[in-house]
Design a protein around this motif. Structure first.
Motif, PDB file in Angstrom:
ATOM      1  N   ALA A 198       0.828  -1.206   0.000  1.00 43.64           N
ATOM      2  CA  ALA A 198       0.000   0.000   0.000  1.00 43.64           C
ATOM      3  C   ALA A 198       0.863   1.256   0.000  1.00 43.64           C
ATOM      4  CB  ALA A 198      -0.930  -0.006   1.209  1.00 43.64           C
ATOM      5  N   ALA A 199       1.912   1.271   0.809  1.00 44.02           N
ATOM      6  CA  ALA A 199       2.797   2.437   0.866  1.00 44.02           C
ATOM      7  C   ALA A 199       3.495   2.652  -0.473  1.00 44.02           C
ATOM      8  CB  ALA A 199       3.821   2.253   1.978  1.00 44.02           C
ATOM      9  N   THR A 200       3.829   1.566  -1.163  1.00 46.66           N
ATOM     10  CA  THR A 200       4.478   1.665  -2.467  1.00 46.66           C
ATOM     11  C   THR A 200       3.544   2.304  -3.487  1.00 46.66           C
ATOM     12  OG1 THR A 200       5.879  -0.267  -2.033  1.00 46.66           O
ATOM     13  CG2 THR A 200       5.523   0.331  -4.337  1.00 46.66           C
ATOM     14  N   VAL A 201       2.290   1.821  -3.544  1.00 46.96           N
ATOM     15  CA  VAL A 201       1.320   2.404  -4.473  1.00 46.96           C
ATOM     16  C   VAL A 201       1.068   3.867  -4.134  1.00 46.96           C
ATOM     17  CG1 VAL A 201      -1.063   2.304  -5.293  1.00 46.96           C
ATOM     18  CG2 VAL A 201       0.243   0.193  -5.002  1.00 46.96           C
ATOM     19  N   GLN A 202       0.958   4.169  -2.858  1.00 47.22           N
ATOM     20  CA  GLN A 202       0.725   5.559  -2.439  1.00 47.22           C
ATOM     21  C   GLN A 202       1.865   6.456  -2.911  1.00 47.22           C
ATOM     22  OE1 GLN A 202      -1.751   7.134  -1.522  1.00 47.22           O
ATOM     23  NE2 GLN A 202      -1.577   8.304   0.380  1.00 47.22           N
ATOM     24  N   GLU A 203       3.091   5.990  -2.769  1.00 53.83           N
ATOM     25  CA  GLU A 203       4.253   6.787  -3.170  1.00 53.83           C
ATOM     26  C   GLU A 203       4.335   6.923  -4.691  1.00 53.83           C
ATOM     27  OE1 GLU A 203       7.800   8.968  -2.307  1.00 53.83           O
ATOM     28  OE2 GLU A 203       6.263   8.177  -0.951  1.00 53.83           O
ATOM     29  N   LEU A 204       4.191   5.818  -5.402  1.00 51.48           N
ATOM     30  CA  LEU A 204       4.353   5.840  -6.860  1.00 51.48           C
ATOM     31  C   LEU A 204       3.222   6.591  -7.564  1.00 51.48           C
ATOM     32  CD1 LEU A 204       5.575   2.191  -7.545  1.00 51.48           C
ATOM     33  CD2 LEU A 204       6.953   4.276  -7.419  1.00 51.48           C
ATOM     34  N   SER A 205       2.057   6.646  -6.931  1.00 56.30           N
ATOM     35  CA  SER A 205       0.913   7.316  -7.551  1.00 56.30           C
ATOM     36  C   SER A 205       0.825   8.787  -7.187  1.00 56.30           C
ATOM     37  CB  SER A 205      -0.389   6.615  -7.134  1.00 56.30           C
ATOM     38  OG  SER A 205      -0.658   6.820  -5.754  1.00 56.30           O
ATOM     39  N   GLY A 206       1.709   9.255  -6.341  1.00 53.71           N
ATOM     40  CA  GLY A 206       1.618  10.639  -5.900  1.00 53.71           C
ATOM     41  C   GLY A 206       0.483  10.873  -4.928  1.00 53.71           C
ATOM     42  N   GLY A 207       0.192   9.869  -4.080  1.00 52.86           N
ATOM     43  CA  GLY A 207      -0.824  10.031  -3.041  1.00 52.86           C
ATOM     44  C   GLY A 207      -2.242   9.796  -3.509  1.00 52.86           C
ATOM     45  N   ARG A 208      -2.436   8.937  -4.527  1.00 54.76           N
ATOM     46  CA  ARG A 208      -3.777   8.731  -5.087  1.00 54.76           C
ATOM     47  C   ARG A 208      -4.480   7.484  -4.559  1.00 54.76           C
ATOM     48  NH1 ARG A 208      -3.420   8.244 -11.091  1.00 54.76           N
ATOM     49  NH2 ARG A 208      -1.150   8.142 -11.025  1.00 54.76           N
ATOM     50  N   LEU A 209      -3.911   6.789  -3.593  1.00 57.41           N
ATOM     51  CA  LEU A 209      -4.485   5.527  -3.133  1.00 57.41           C
ATOM     52  C   LEU A 209      -5.649   5.740  -2.173  1.00 57.41           C
ATOM     53  CD1 LEU A 209      -4.364   2.408  -2.979  1.00 57.41           C
ATOM     54  CD2 LEU A 209      -2.755   2.680  -1.076  1.00 57.41           C
ATOM     55  N   LEU A 210      -6.701   4.926  -2.374  1.00 58.44           N
ATOM     56  CA  LEU A 210      -7.808   4.774  -1.429  1.00 58.44           C
ATOM     57  C   LEU A 210      -7.841   3.294  -1.068  1.00 58.44           C
ATOM     58  CD1 LEU A 210     -10.351   6.783  -3.572  1.00 58.44           C
ATOM     59  CD2 LEU A 210      -9.532   7.538  -1.326  1.00 58.44           C
ATOM     60  N   LEU A 211      -7.534   2.952   0.171  1.00 59.32           N
ATOM     61  CA  LEU A 211      -7.390   1.555   0.545  1.00 59.32           C
ATOM     62  C   LEU A 211      -8.686   1.019   1.141  1.00 59.32           C
ATOM     63  CD1 LEU A 211      -5.480  -0.837   0.600  1.00 59.32           C
ATOM     64  CD2 LEU A 211      -4.673  -0.082   2.852  1.00 59.32           C
ATOM     65  N   GLY A 212      -9.496   0.397   0.281  1.00 57.24           N
ATOM     66  CA  GLY A 212     -10.672  -0.306   0.762  1.00 57.24           C
ATOM     67  C   GLY A 212     -10.267  -1.644   1.333  1.00 57.24           C
ATOM     68  N   VAL A 213     -10.826  -2.008   2.483  1.00 56.48           N
ATOM     69  CA  VAL A 213     -10.426  -3.223   3.197  1.00 56.48           C
ATOM     70  C   VAL A 213     -11.660  -4.018   3.607  1.00 56.48           C
ATOM     71  CG1 VAL A 213      -8.230  -2.282   4.028  1.00 56.48           C
ATOM     72  CG2 VAL A 213     -10.309  -1.921   5.369  1.00 56.48           C
ATOM     73  N   ALA A 214     -11.458  -5.322   3.780  1.00 60.78           N
ATOM     74  CA  ALA A 214     -12.558  -6.211   4.162  1.00 60.78           C
ATOM     75  C   ALA A 214     -11.989  -7.433   4.861  1.00 60.78           C
ATOM     76  CB  ALA A 214     -13.355  -6.628   2.924  1.00 60.78           C
ATOM     77  N   SER A 215     -12.890  -8.232   5.447  1.00 60.08           N
ATOM     78  CA  SER A 215     -12.461  -9.469   6.108  1.00 60.08           C
ATOM     79  C   SER A 215     -12.634 -10.683   5.208  1.00 60.08           C
ATOM     80  CB  SER A 215     -13.241  -9.680   7.405  1.00 60.08           C
ATOM     81  OG  SER A 215     -14.618  -9.864   7.128  1.00 60.08           O
ATOM     82  N   GLY A 216     -13.335 -10.535   4.077  1.00 58.28           N
ATOM     83  CA  GLY A 216     -13.510 -11.653   3.158  1.00 58.28           C
ATOM     84  C   GLY A 216     -14.730 -12.494   3.489  1.00 58.28           C
ATOM     85  N   ASP A 217     -15.295 -13.129   2.448  1.00 56.41           N
ATOM     86  CA  ASP A 217     -16.503 -13.921   2.655  1.00 56.41           C
ATOM     87  C   ASP A 217     -16.465 -15.260   1.926  1.00 56.41           C
ATOM     88  OD1 ASP A 217     -16.677 -13.062   0.064  1.00 56.41           O
ATOM     89  OD2 ASP A 217     -18.584 -11.997   0.295  1.00 56.41           O
ATOM     90  N   ARG A 218     -15.262 -15.720   1.575  1.00 58.98           N
ATOM     91  CA  ARG A 218     -15.146 -16.997   0.862  1.00 58.98           C
ATOM     92  C   ARG A 218     -14.337 -17.980   1.717  1.00 58.98           C
ATOM     93  NH1 ARG A 218     -14.360 -15.291  -5.538  1.00 58.98           N
ATOM     94  NH2 ARG A 218     -16.001 -13.695  -5.536  1.00 58.98           N
ATOM     95  N   PRO A 219     -15.020 -18.803   2.493  1.00 53.06           N
ATOM     96  CA  PRO A 219     -14.315 -19.697   3.428  1.00 53.06           C
ATOM     97  C   PRO A 219     -13.313 -20.627   2.764  1.00 53.06           C
ATOM     98  CG  PRO A 219     -16.670 -19.646   3.898  1.00 53.06           C
ATOM     99  CD  PRO A 219     -16.484 -18.921   2.606  1.00 53.06           C
TER     100      PRO A 219
END
Length: 314
Positions: free
Chosen positions: A119-140
């Protein structure tokens, strides 16, 4: 500091795109899939880069990718195929202004420090354009394959949020640090409840990624979110089939609708009035060519919603 979350909600409401940029769920798209020999739910990515650049230049606010580690025929959906962070790094290199979001990364399946580094890599390379959507997952089925405990995913999710929040500084022995350094917190948006209470999420994340629904659905859901999160953004998605006739009335289908652009404008206005602050458009059911569809929306729909004042650079 003006963040990617500020840019997403600039003007009070914005419109983005959920990848993949394909219409393989339409009758013609499904026919092409069969001719190509692709399995159901596996999109055609031949023009994905060209269309991503087009979305950027046309003024769409964000591109959203999903985190689907394994193709499961029983679900019939491979999402955008590419690994989420690798793909966002690629998109960062071929676009300039458009925000780059995950909807959403399944945190408990991932190694914690490497997730932060990605995530930090994408944030740096994109010039601060990352939006980090997160989840716990639903596929056992995925959890044992990754050596993870499905029942413990809620606790794991909380641990990862804590690590993402402090940039791992409170999780490493003295003398060690993770690079690139996270100078400002990366915006975190949650999909679903992630095995947490609404109150915990309202305190610990920066926004909500809500499942598709009608404006009435969103009015109810957004009110529940605002009750625990105050003014933190509420985001959702529409599976859109944009009709050629601009006057064609809206016809709802699962997760979205078919509509001409006039009815689409009315639907988006109703969602804005229901306190939705960003909508990602999903085009896999769209019957028209996507470049044509994107151009019409950019010319005829975006001006109704995107502020005339250009969002600040991230």
């Amino acid at each position: 500091m003006y963040t990617s979350l500020d840019k997403l909600t600039h003007g009070g409401f914005s419109i983005g795109i959920e990848l993949p940029l394909d219409n393989d769920w339409s009758p013609a798209g499904d026919g092409k899939r069969r001719l190509d020999g692709r399995r159901p739910g596996v999109p055609d990515l031949a023009t994905h880069a060209e269309l991503a650049r087009l979305a950027d230049t046309l003024g769409f606010r964000a591109l959203w990718v999903r985190d689907v580690p394994l193709y499961d025929p029983s679900f019939g959906d491979a999402a955008q195929v590419f690994e989420a962070f690798s793909y966002l790094g690629y998109l960062a290199g071929i676009t300039r202004d458009i925000l780059l979001g995950t909807a959403a990364v399944v945190l408990p399946l991932r190694e914690q420090l490497l997730t932060l580094k990605s995530a930090a890599t994408v944030q740096e390379l994109s010039g601060g354009r990352l939006l980090l959507g997160v989840a716990s997952g639903d596929r056992p089925v995925e959890y044992p394959l990754f050596g993870r405990n499905f029942e413990a995913r809620g606790a794991n999710f909380r641990e990862q949020i804590a690590l993402l929040r402090d940039g791992a500084r409170g999780h490493l022995p003295p003398g060690l640090e993770l690079l690139p350094a996270v100078r400002e917190p990366i915006p975190l948006l949650v999909a679903g409840l992630a095995q947490q209470t609404a109150q915990w999420l309202g305190t610990n994340v920066d926004g909500c990624l809500a499942y598709p629904g009608t404006p009435a659905d969103h009015q109810r859901r957004a009110a529940a979110w605002r009750a625990v999160a105050r003014d933190k953004p509420y985001v959702s998605f529409i599976h859109l089939d944009l009709a050629t006739d601009p006057h064609e009335p809206l016809q709802r289908h699962r997760f979205g609708a078919r509509a001409g652009r006039i009815a689409l404008i009315e639907e988006l206005a109703a969602m804005r009035n229901a306190s939705v602050q960003h909508v990602g458009l999903h085009f896999r059911r769209n019957r028209r060519p996507l470049d044509e569809t994107l151009a019409e929306i950019a010319m005829e729909v975006l001006p109704h919603f995107h502020s005339l004042a250009k969002p600040h650079a991230s």
